[in-house]
Design an enzyme around this catalytic site. Sequence first.
Site, PDB file in Angstrom:
ATOM      1  N   CYS A 142     -44.539 -30.762  17.359  1.00 54.37           N
ATOM      2  CA  CYS A 142     -43.275 -30.229  16.845  1.00 54.37           C
ATOM      3  C   CYS A 142     -42.440 -31.277  16.100  1.00 54.37           C
ATOM      4  O   CYS A 142     -41.375 -30.960  15.580  1.00 54.37           O
ATOM      5  CB  CYS A 142     -42.455 -29.618  17.979  1.00 54.37           C
ATOM      6  SG  CYS A 142     -43.229 -28.133  18.652  1.00 54.37           S
ATOM      7  N   HIS A 155     -34.001 -18.105   6.751  1.00 58.37           N
ATOM      8  CA  HIS A 155     -34.690 -18.736   5.624  1.00 58.37           C
ATOM      9  C   HIS A 155     -34.063 -20.069   5.231  1.00 58.37           C
ATOM     10  O   HIS A 155     -33.885 -20.364   4.052  1.00 58.37           O
ATOM     11  CB  HIS A 155     -34.782 -17.782   4.425  1.00 58.37           C
ATOM     12  CG  HIS A 155     -35.844 -16.756   4.618  1.00 58.37           C
ATOM     13  ND1 HIS A 155     -35.626 -15.613   5.355  1.00 58.37           N
ATOM     14  CD2 HIS A 155     -37.129 -16.709   4.202  1.00 58.37           C
ATOM     15  CE1 HIS A 155     -36.744 -14.889   5.372  1.00 58.37           C
ATOM     16  NE2 HIS A 155     -37.672 -15.540   4.684  1.00 58.37           N
ATOM     17  N   GLU A 179     -38.364 -18.557  20.409  1.00 57.88           N
ATOM     18  CA  GLU A 179     -39.002 -19.349  19.360  1.00 57.88           C
ATOM     19  C   GLU A 179     -40.367 -18.755  19.016  1.00 57.88           C
ATOM     20  O   GLU A 179     -40.806 -18.803  17.866  1.00 57.88           O
ATOM     21  CB  GLU A 179     -39.144 -20.785  19.860  1.00 57.88           C
ATOM     22  CG  GLU A 179     -39.503 -21.764  18.790  1.00 57.88           C
ATOM     23  CD  GLU A 179     -39.431 -23.183  19.289  1.00 57.88           C
ATOM     24  OE1 GLU A 179     -38.392 -23.833  19.075  1.00 57.88           O
ATOM     25  OE2 GLU A 179     -40.409 -23.632  19.920  1.00 57.88           O
TER      26      GLU A 179
END
Length: 118
Positions: free
Chosen positions: A24, A68, A107
């Site tokens: 990550c 976005h 997530e």
Amino acid sequence: MKIAQAFTFEAAHRLPKVAPTHRCYALHGHSYRIELRLEGPVDPVTGFVVDFFEIERVFQPVLATLDHNYLNDIGGLDNPTAELIAQWIWQRIKPELPLLVAVVCYETPNCWAEFTGA
């Protein structure tokens, strides 16, 4: 009475505070799901705890900020873990949604964090 409303958004992020070898650490993205959970009495006139359209109105500017975008560039989200995203959302909407009891940030479909203001 308990009610909840869910929202989704797409965003990229990286976790800068994990080891460079952690997967990550690299730039990646998620299809996030946010659940806003509220609790309170049912209004005898409207039949609502809170009108879902009111929840949507309050959350829309926050959603527009997240959707976005690269989360690390958003003020207060330089380390955008699911835990910190949930807390960040809470701080922005709780003043307008006093019956809010939890913000849940998924997530992935199998990994989430729930912030209850504590």
